[in-house]
Design a protein around this motif. Structure first.
Motif, PDB file in Angstrom:
ATOM      1  N   ASP A 121       2.344  13.592  15.482  1.00 40.48           N
ATOM      2  CA  ASP A 121       1.729  13.300  14.369  1.00 40.48           C
ATOM      3  C   ASP A 121       1.557  11.900  14.126  1.00 40.48           C
ATOM      4  OD1 ASP A 121       0.770  13.008  11.584  1.00 40.48           O
ATOM      5  OD2 ASP A 121       1.603  15.058  11.031  1.00 40.48           O
ATOM      6  N   GLN A 122       0.494  11.513  13.847  1.00 34.03           N
ATOM      7  CA  GLN A 122       0.001   9.888  13.598  1.00 34.03           C
ATOM      8  C   GLN A 122       0.038   9.403  12.294  1.00 34.03           C
ATOM      9  OE1 GLN A 122      -0.327   7.952  16.507  1.00 34.03           O
ATOM     10  NE2 GLN A 122       0.328   9.840  17.391  1.00 34.03           N
ATOM     11  N   HIS A 123       0.391  10.466  11.353  1.00 33.15           N
ATOM     12  CA  HIS A 123       0.692   9.965   9.922  1.00 33.15           C
ATOM     13  C   HIS A 123       1.474   8.866   9.786  1.00 33.15           C
ATOM     14  CE1 HIS A 123       1.210   9.844   5.502  1.00 33.15           C
ATOM     15  NE2 HIS A 123       0.097  10.725   5.495  1.00 33.15           N
ATOM     16  N   PRO A 124       1.053   7.833   8.931  1.00 34.22           N
ATOM     17  CA  PRO A 124       2.190   6.678   8.598  1.00 34.22           C
ATOM     18  C   PRO A 124       3.519   7.129   8.425  1.00 34.22           C
ATOM     19  CG  PRO A 124       0.025   6.199   7.793  1.00 34.22           C
ATOM     20  CD  PRO A 124      -0.072   7.648   8.190  1.00 34.22           C
ATOM     21  N   LEU A 125       3.927   8.310   7.731  1.00 34.31           N
ATOM     22  CA  LEU A 125       5.127   8.558   7.199  1.00 34.31           C
ATOM     23  C   LEU A 125       5.977   8.712   8.438  1.00 34.31           C
ATOM     24  CD1 LEU A 125       4.544  11.150   4.228  1.00 34.31           C
ATOM     25  CD2 LEU A 125       5.820   8.990   4.074  1.00 34.31           C
ATOM     26  N   PHE A 126       5.505   9.144   9.592  1.00 35.19           N
ATOM     27  CA  PHE A 126       6.397   9.373  10.681  1.00 35.19           C
ATOM     28  C   PHE A 126       6.485   8.364  11.690  1.00 35.19           C
ATOM     29  CE2 PHE A 126       4.137  13.349   9.144  1.00 35.19           C
ATOM     30  CZ  PHE A 126       5.254  13.576   8.301  1.00 35.19           C
ATOM     31  N   HIS A 127       6.277   7.220  11.043  1.00 34.40           N
ATOM     32  CA  HIS A 127       5.883   5.819  12.245  1.00 34.40           C
ATOM     33  C   HIS A 127       6.577   4.581  11.417  1.00 34.40           C
ATOM     34  CE1 HIS A 127       3.968   7.954  15.293  1.00 34.40           C
ATOM     35  NE2 HIS A 127       3.331   8.610  14.350  1.00 34.40           N
ATOM     36  N   GLY A 128       6.947   3.589  12.092  1.00 35.16           N
ATOM     37  CA  GLY A 128       7.357   2.290  11.366  1.00 35.16           C
ATOM     38  C   GLY A 128       8.566   2.048  11.214  1.00 35.16           C
TER      39      GLY A 128
END
Length: 103
Positions: free
Chosen positions: A1-8
């Motif tokens: 999933d590329q949603h920002p909640l799952f990265h960073g």
């Protein structure tokens, strides 16, 4: 999933991963053949951040039969490594599929 909640810097655990924890738990706890997931009800209680150890626990709360299939419903709890309750799950699966057309 590329949603920002799952990265960073502080990614969250994907809700799909949380939802999928009860199947391995049930297979670890109870001995039965392949199963068919029927339904899950999930209540997210706190943000679940990636990179931590989580604990999954639960118990079977109901066994029933419908249309010849045997089901189990289990209540599960997913805890973060600090003991925070991350999610509650009611997971229902067919653990014994009805035999059809065998005479």
């Amino acid at each position: 999933d590329q949603h920002p909640l799952f990265h960073g810097d502080r990614p969250r655990i994907h809700p799909g991963w949380i939802a999928a924890r009860m199947s391995p738990y049930l297979h670890h706890t109870y001995e039965y053949a392949p199963s068919i997931h029927s339904k899950s009800h999930i209540q997210h209680l706190a943000p679940a951040y990636a990179g931590q150890t989580v604990t999954i626990g639960g118990r079977g709360v109901e066994v029933f039969e419908r249309k010849g299939h045997q089901y189990i419903a289990a209540d599960g709890l997913i805890l973060g490594e600090d003991g925070t309750r991350l999610a509650r799950v009611r997971h229902t699966t067919i653990f014994n599929v009805a035999k059809r057309g065998q005479d």
